[in-house]
Design a protein around this motif. Structure first.
Motif, short mmCIF file in Angstrom:
data_model
loop_
_atom_site.label_atom_id
_atom_site.label_comp_id
_atom_site.label_asym_id
_atom_site.label_seq_id
_atom_site.Cartn_x
_atom_site.Cartn_y
_atom_site.Cartn_z
N GLU A 1 -0.43 19.89 5.64
CA GLU A 1 0.06 18.37 5.94
C GLU A 1 -1.17 17.39 5.69
N LYS B 1 -5.09 9.95 -3.13
CA LYS B 1 -6.25 9.93 -2.79
C LYS B 1 -6.61 8.49 -2.32
N VAL B 2 -7.86 8.38 -1.50
CA VAL B 2 -8.52 6.97 -1.32
C VAL B 2 -9.27 6.67 -2.21
N LEU B 3 -10.22 7.60 -2.45
CA LEU B 3 -11.36 7.49 -3.50
C LEU B 3 -10.78 8.13 -4.97
N THR B 4 -10.59 7.40 -5.89
CA THR B 4 -10.31 7.85 -7.16
C THR B 4 -11.32 7.17 -8.28
N ILE B 5 -11.19 7.64 -9.34
CA ILE B 5 -12.14 7.08 -10.59
C ILE B 5 -11.83 5.59 -10.70
N PRO C 1 0.85 13.56 -0.21
CA PRO C 1 1.93 12.54 0.14
C PRO C 1 1.22 11.21 0.30
N TRP C 2 -0.07 11.16 0.35
CA TRP C 2 -0.65 9.68 0.31
C TRP C 2 -1.58 9.28 -0.97
N ASP D 1 -4.35 19.50 3.21
CA ASP D 1 -4.62 19.26 1.75
C ASP D 1 -4.69 17.72 1.23
N SER D 2 -4.88 16.69 2.18
CA SER D 2 -4.90 15.49 1.78
C SER D 2 -6.08 14.67 2.33
N MET E 1 -13.21 3.46 -7.41
CA MET E 1 -14.62 3.81 -6.71
C MET E 1 -15.54 2.78 -7.15
N ASN F 1 -11.50 17.62 -0.26
CA ASN F 1 -10.36 16.90 -0.93
C ASN F 1 -10.74 15.74 -1.64
N MET F 2 -12.14 15.84 -2.17
CA MET F 2 -12.51 14.73 -3.01
C MET F 2 -11.90 14.81 -4.44
N ASP F 3 -11.37 13.85 -5.21
CA ASP F 3 -10.88 13.94 -6.27
C ASP F 3 -12.07 14.44 -7.43
N ASN G 1 -0.87 13.71 -6.09
CA ASN G 1 -2.11 13.66 -4.96
C ASN G 1 -1.69 14.02 -3.46
N GLU H 1 -9.26 12.90 2.95
CA GLU H 1 -10.55 13.13 2.38
C GLU H 1 -11.52 12.93 3.50
N GLU I 1 -12.42 13.93 -10.65
CA GLU I 1 -13.32 12.67 -11.38
C GLU I 1 -14.24 12.09 -10.61
N VAL I 2 -14.10 12.18 -9.12
CA VAL I 2 -15.07 11.35 -8.31
C VAL I 2 -16.18 12.17 -8.00
N ALA J 1 -4.93 9.75 8.17
CA ALA J 1 -4.14 10.01 7.29
C ALA J 1 -3.07 8.81 6.89
N LYS J 2 -2.67 8.56 8.11
CA LYS J 2 -1.53 7.40 7.94
C LYS J 2 -1.88 6.42 7.48
N GLU J 3 -3.23 5.65 7.52
CA GLU J 3 -3.69 4.66 7.27
C GLU J 3 -4.48 4.58 5.93
N ARG J 4 -4.64 5.99 5.08
CA ARG J 4 -5.10 6.24 3.93
C ARG J 4 -6.78 5.77 4.05
N LEU J 5 -7.30 6.32 5.08
CA LEU J 5 -8.90 6.15 5.25
C LEU J 5 -9.63 7.24 4.78
N LEU J 6 -10.75 7.33 4.12
CA LEU J 6 -11.63 8.36 3.91
C LEU J 6 -12.26 8.58 5.30
N ARG K 1 1.03 -1.18 -0.01
CA ARG K 1 -0.09 0.04 0.07
C ARG K 1 0.80 1.19 0.04
#
Lengths: 504, 504
Positions: free
Chosen positions: B306, A26-30, A23-24, B309-310, A33, B338-340, A21, B312, B342-343, B270-275, A10
């Motif tokens: 930090e 996006k979780v949710l991208t096209i 440092p990490w 900006d990222s 999703m 911070n939603m993508d 995007n 979600e 495209e999403v 943020a660390k675990e990439r969770l929305l 990951r």
């Protein structure tokens, strides 16, 4: 799959995406999703309408255009087109919202009586309480009585009525109950082509198989038994067809089905074991001479117990269409017939998760099915308002068909009912098709976009509703006020001639 | 699968079922319906509530009971419990419904001003027109300004606000966007236990994996970072965790999260990439001294770029709770951060299929975020009504905790906020568990059902919200009017003592 598995992988994935995007990534991208949501399409609010909104903004900002305003005929939104609400309905809703008004002597007694009745059926006598998930009790009762009157006395049990958030919500809920299976066992649902794109969108969202049956344009968009058979037979090769959806009067096609046709459809559904979903939201919108609205339920019961004891039918209605056009309130109901009791219990559970449909919309649905009666103080004005709206619609339906059929290269079936015409444009020839295949734009989308840019008229391309390969249509509502409708039709006529000359 | 494949096998299947279901058997049965719907559970309107409705009917029919009325404390339905609506809101809604009232001199000018502003933003100046799918423009603007005021000036772009049909609809929509993958790649969503059962129901319906993290009952139901880590680590073995849901103030637990705790959660996400999905519908319902509502958005932005900006984040609000309690209107909003892009385009498309949230509920949401201001004619009365409701709730929260903690065998955390207490009942011992395992009834369901039958008090068993194995709770709202709340608490106390004696 880069997103599952160990944290290490990951992290690697996230680092790759870092530059775009943060440092990490996006979780949710096209790409990550829900893929079924991506497949959903909804033309009624698609690219043409988005461009129309932009153009309106440009006009406000003073950008010069060859027209002064955008005329929208893309959506069945009567009030937005200037149709006035029914006074009685709005008086009752105002009193329900602010019950102090029950003491206001300027409101008629019948309106006060309805408001009191609705409020008594609400928790704490307030529109602000949740209702039972199925709906406010007195409205369920009134819907049942309305259906009985409409269908010549065939009984309706209020326990089979569910109030909904517009008809769309009911249709979605029923499809959700129905869809199951994988691969060749996947549930298939038959829908007409052309169709109202809620159906294709809902089926895509649920991952069900959309089975197309084509309406017969040469016979005024009627349903053909042989076409139903063809469509079902082909579908059985790759899915499990379980339901048949009908829109009557038709959207976007405006046809009104004959009693014979409905009988055929019911026999077909019974023989082939299909659940019937009858979208009857335009039941008051019948204009053509010799046409009449027949509810599927009435025909089903008149066909006798062989059918009425077994065929599963769900019928949908709404506050959004007919003479009231109250789309914004999101009111509606569905009646379920012959539903398995265990499934009904599951339906009850499913609707309870959403708590309840909006209560003002429920109240409005209650008024639509229980309007002023002869002898009541509001009756005469109610009838006057209702008739004025319905006869204006009938006149617009006639005018639309008449003018469009004077345009060489456009042919338009009679608008027997509903609120739309779906004319065929014959100018879009091989040349144009060839030209547009390269940039992946449908010819009718190109046509409607040019029409919008040149004239400010906003219509929806036929491809958003489905059409036979090689035919091209657009849908237009008949709702603009008469003066604007005339402008619209004239502009379409002129545009079409220009367009034909340019591309032939 | 007996339902797919050739007509011949279908016929065979149908004939088997002939005797029970008429000549063809039902298309839609419990065995052939959507299996994910079957897995849905929703305790707030489950068996206890259904029985309560029956008992009410029996009482009306004159059946003798050891009580004269059912007191419902199962659902956060303030108006049904006698809470009065805010006058200003209802005046504006009445004028929006029936604009003739704009000429009525008995309505204050600020209410008229709001009504005109809303109507100008509606198509055809009518609540009956569809709005844009995202919501009425002026309401989106007002929501954005409200969020900015609430969060000390952190900017909010109205393009990131979506009006919804209550918060439930927004939560469901966001989860629908998010869920994808199969088997070990299936989307997992972390929810608190205890939780509000909309979450488990929505996840079941979507076929997502529910990941439980337990709130710490010993620390006033706070969130524990170590527990979040444990829960996530275990989940990663069998699914793809992608979102973390938080309810603050808590439902059913009534805790209010500290700023430090929220920071920890954001760092973890943020660390675990969770929305992050922050259910903040009780943002005005904070009673306990030293507690304060901190929005996730405000904390996120105060933590610096930090994070801001990222990470979600989606935050949900509603007209149904706080001091207004207008559940029936089904109003709400969500803000996406911070939603993508495209999403976001896919989200726009998805909400457009349902056309629009109910417009009266949108109008009401607009009023909640733009209430009377100092100097306006309705200001003093508005503040009076709002304060009266909020201080009554604070008093009920205090009283509930106090009385329940006098009962031997019941322990109840402080109701710091929201509208519920979730006390633990310690009477339900091994004996009872053993007794009930046989008929598959949860001990707390048995307890609540007995309570209902003996006293007419309607609560929801803790198992409907989730609880640590071997612990038993019930959820009760603090909404009944003070006199009934006192009766309720006394009856619960007496019942608990009787019950304990009987089963120990």
């Amino acid at each position: 799959n880069a997103h599952s598995g160990l944290s290490a992988s990951r992290l690697g994935y996230a680092k790759e995406k870092m530059s775009e995007n943060g440092p990490w990534g996006k979780v949710l991208t096209i790409d990550t999703m829900n893929p079924t949501v991506k497949k959903v399409e909804y033309a009624v609010r698609g690219p043409i309408v988005q461009r129309a909104v932009q153009i309106e903004k440009e006009l406000r900002e003073g950008v010069k255009k060859p027209f002064a305003e955008v005329i929208k005929a893309n959506i069945g939104d009567a009030h937005a087109m200037g149709q006035q609400p029914i006074t009685f309905f709005r008086q009752v809703l105002a009193m329900c919202s602010y019950p102090e008004l029950l003491n206001d002597s300027s409101f008629p007694e019948d309106a006060k009586h309805r408001a009191r009745r609705i409020l008594q059926s609400c928790g704490g006598s307030s529109l602000g309480a949740y209702s039972a998930s199925q709906g406010i009790d007195c409205v369920l009762q009134d819907v049942a009585r309305y259906i009985e009157r409409r269908d010549g006395g065939i009984p309706c049990n209020p326990e089979n009525v569910y109030l909904t958030t517009g008809a769309s919500d009911g249709i979605m809920t029923m499809l959700k109950l129905l869809v199951c299976g994988e691969d060749e066992g996947r549930t298939g649902v038959m829908i007409s082509i052309p169709q109202y794109p809620l159906y294709s969108a809902a089926l895509a969202e649920l991952g069900a198989v959309q089975i197309n049956y084509y309406l017969n344009e040469d016979k005024c968009w009627s349903m053909d038994l042989s076409e139903l058979k063809r469509s079902l037979k082909e579908a059985r090769r790759h899915c499990n067809p379980r339901a048949l959806c009908i829109i009557n009067p038709g959207n976007p096609t405006g046809q009104v089905q004959s009693r014979d046709c409905i009988e055929d459809v019911i026999r077909f559904a019974a023989k082939e074991r299909l659940l019937l979903m009858a979208d009857e939201v335009y039941q008051d919108n019948v204009y053509a001479e010799g046409c009449e609205f027949h509810s599927f339920k009435k025909v089903l019961f008149e066909m006798g117990p062989e059918y009425s004891d077994s065929v599963e039918l769900v019928s949908f209605h709404s506050t959004s269409k007919c003479y009231m056009g109250e789309c914004g309130f999101r009111g509606g109901y569905m009646e379920i017939i012959n539903m398995d009791p265990e499934v009904k219990a599951q339906l009850n559970k499913l609707v309870s998760v959403r708590l309840c449909p909006p209560v003002p919309g429920q109240a409005l649905m209650g008024l639509v099915v229980n309007p002023p009666q002869p002898g009541e103080p509001s009756y005469i004005n109610f009838i006057k308002e209702r008739s004025a709206t319905l006869s204006a619609l009938a006149e617009k339906a006639r005018l639309t068909e008449e003018i469009l059929n004077t345009v060489p290269g456009i042919s338009c079936n009679p608008v027997q009912g509903a609120m739309y015409s779906f004319p065929r444009t014959r100018c879009l020839m091989t040349f144009l098709v060839f030209l547009l295949q390269e940039n992946d734009q449908a010819p009718d989308m190109f046509y409607c976009m040019r029409l919008l840019e040149e004239t400010g008229i906003c219509l929806v391309p036929g491809s958003g509703f489905g059409q036979k390969d090689g035919t091209y249509h657009f849908r237009m509502t008949i709702l603009p006020p008469m003066d604007k409708l005339k402008v619209l039709l004239t502009k379409v006529k002129e545009f079409h001639q220009r367009f034909t000359n340019q591309y032939s």
